[in-house]
Design an enzyme around this catalytic site. Structure first.
Site, mmCIF file in Angstrom:
data_model
loop_
_atom_site.group_PDB
_atom_site.id
_atom_site.type_symbol
_atom_site.label_atom_id
_atom_site.label_comp_id
_atom_site.label_asym_id
_atom_site.label_seq_id
_atom_site.Cartn_x
_atom_site.Cartn_y
_atom_site.Cartn_z
ATOM 1 N N THR A 1 7.027 44.360 -7.993
ATOM 2 C CA THR A 1 5.576 43.292 -8.379
ATOM 3 C C THR A 1 5.961 42.695 -7.961
ATOM 4 O OG1 THR A 1 5.402 44.166 -11.042
ATOM 5 C CG2 THR A 1 5.367 41.799 -10.487
ATOM 6 N N GLY B 1 0.523 43.452 -19.512
ATOM 7 C CA GLY B 1 2.065 43.509 -18.565
ATOM 8 C C GLY B 1 2.091 42.027 -18.991
ATOM 9 N N GLY C 1 9.820 42.645 -13.891
ATOM 10 C CA GLY C 1 10.702 43.846 -14.770
ATOM 11 C C GLY C 1 10.095 44.267 -15.952
ATOM 12 N N GLY D 1 7.691 44.865 -18.696
ATOM 13 C CA GLY D 1 7.006 43.413 -18.796
ATOM 14 C C GLY D 1 6.946 43.752 -20.613
HETATM 15 N N1 ASP Z 1 6.862 43.404 -15.271
HETATM 16 C C1 ASP Z 1 5.890 43.848 -14.704
HETATM 17 C C2 ASP Z 1 4.734 44.836 -15.930
HETATM 18 O O1 ASP Z 1 5.602 45.422 -16.874
HETATM 19 C C3 ASP Z 1 6.252 46.187 -13.944
HETATM 20 C C4 ASP Z 1 7.288 45.145 -12.349
HETATM 21 O O2 ASP Z 1 7.663 43.688 -12.829
HETATM 22 O O3 ASP Z 1 8.216 45.434 -12.036
HETATM 23 O O4 ASP Z 1 3.652 45.293 -15.759
#
Ligand code: ASP
Length: 301
Positions: free
Chosen positions: A167, A197, A218, A220
């Site tokens: 992300t 998310g 991370g 979500g």
């Molecule tokens: N936080 C993002 C989500 O859960 C994913 C990520 O940050 O890798 O959609």
């Protein structure tokens, strides 16, 4: 006047066996994006314009899970989301379930600037984008072999659905002391269609106020449960806790590997990680300029 900026390209289980090719591609993308941030902020650009631009640059990079390069849903499609917040003005915009907008962060900015709302989703968001001329693409524009292989692995064996993050986000404090945050993502590999998310949720994955700005990455669902970005800013604002200490405290309550955050405030730029690594870059007006991937290279929880 001082300024500071931080960017991320996602946190997670980034393997030490990462190919040299991918490592170099990610570091080069972080380096180029961060340089652009340095140029803009030192020329007096506003934090809100800078974070929008830097996230749009990262969305165009196929290496990251946002815009071109976004992960797949379990149906083999892409559903993108993004949010932006101007801490000085207290205004924000967010979009989710985006399938045909090239740069979701640009649309989130337009939601903030040109709609009476904070968040738009799906068809309504896309038709607003079409009305105001935001660039549209076919959903297949977001396809990449890397993410397709990730989906195939996850569908064949859910225990292999380990996402290495990617992300993207940017936070900045400009020369006038204004803070802003922006985050954009394709979500999690193999997610259910319609899943939302933390990234587009103001206060969970993205937040800025008059003193700081935060962008998260991370798992979500965990970041939503802990309302991470707002919790950090509240500890800082109400409790006077230094922003990086607040981030350590909040991420320290989450399960190992949950993710990471980038932050800026008057003390500068910070990265706090509760995961194997986070693609990231930090720069400050005093001359600091750093990019890193694994969590022993720069900041550690
Ligand atoms: N936080 C993002 C989500 O859960 C994913 C990520 O940050 O890798 O959609």
């Amino acid at each position: 006047m001082n300024w500071s900026v931080a960017i991320h390209g996602g946190a997670g289980a980034i393997p030490e066996t990462l190919s040299a090719e991918r490592r170099e591609a990610c570091l080069a993308a972080l380096d180029g994006t961060l340089r652009s941030g340095v140029q803009q902020l030192s020329a007096g650009a506003s934090a809100i314009d800078v974070v929008e631009d830097l996230v749009a640059m990262l969305e165009d990079e196929p290496s990251f899970n946002a815009g071109h390069g976004a992960v797949y849903t379990r149906e083999g499609t892409h559903e993108l989301e993004a949010a932006i917040m101007d801490g000085d003005a207290g205004s924000c915009g967010a979009v989710t379930q985006i399938m045909t907008i090239r740069n979701p962060i640009r649309l989130a900015r337009q939601v903030m600037d040109r709609s009476p709302h904070v968040m738009l989703c799906g068809e309504g968001a896309e038709s607003f984008g079409a009305d105001i001329g935001v660039e549209q693409v076919d959903n297949t524009y977001f396809d990449t072999q890397l993410r397709r292989a990730e989906l195939d692995r996850a569908l064949s064996d859910p225990t292999l659905a380990v996402q290495e993050g990617s992300t993207v986000g940017a936070v900045a404090m400009d020369m006038q002391g204004r803070c802003a945050s922006a985050t954009s993502t394709g979500g999690m590999t193999g997610k259910w269609c319609g899943r939302i998310g933390d990234s587009p949720l103001i206060g969970s994955g993205t937040y800025a106020d008059t003193s700081c700005a935060i962008s998260c990455t991370g798992h979500g669902e965990a970041f939503i449960r802990h309302v991470v970005a707002h919790e950090i800013s509240a500890m800082h604002r109400h409790g006077g806790v230094p922003i990086d200490e607040a981030a350590h405290a909040v991420l320290g309550k989450m399960e190992d590997g949950a993710g990471g955050v980038i932050l800026v405030d008057a003390s500068g730029a910070h990265a706090v990680i509760n995961a194997k690594g986070m693609y990231r870059g930090l720069a400050e007006s005093g001359g600091r300029f750093e990019t890193a991937i694994w969590n022993d290279q720069m900041a550690e929880l």
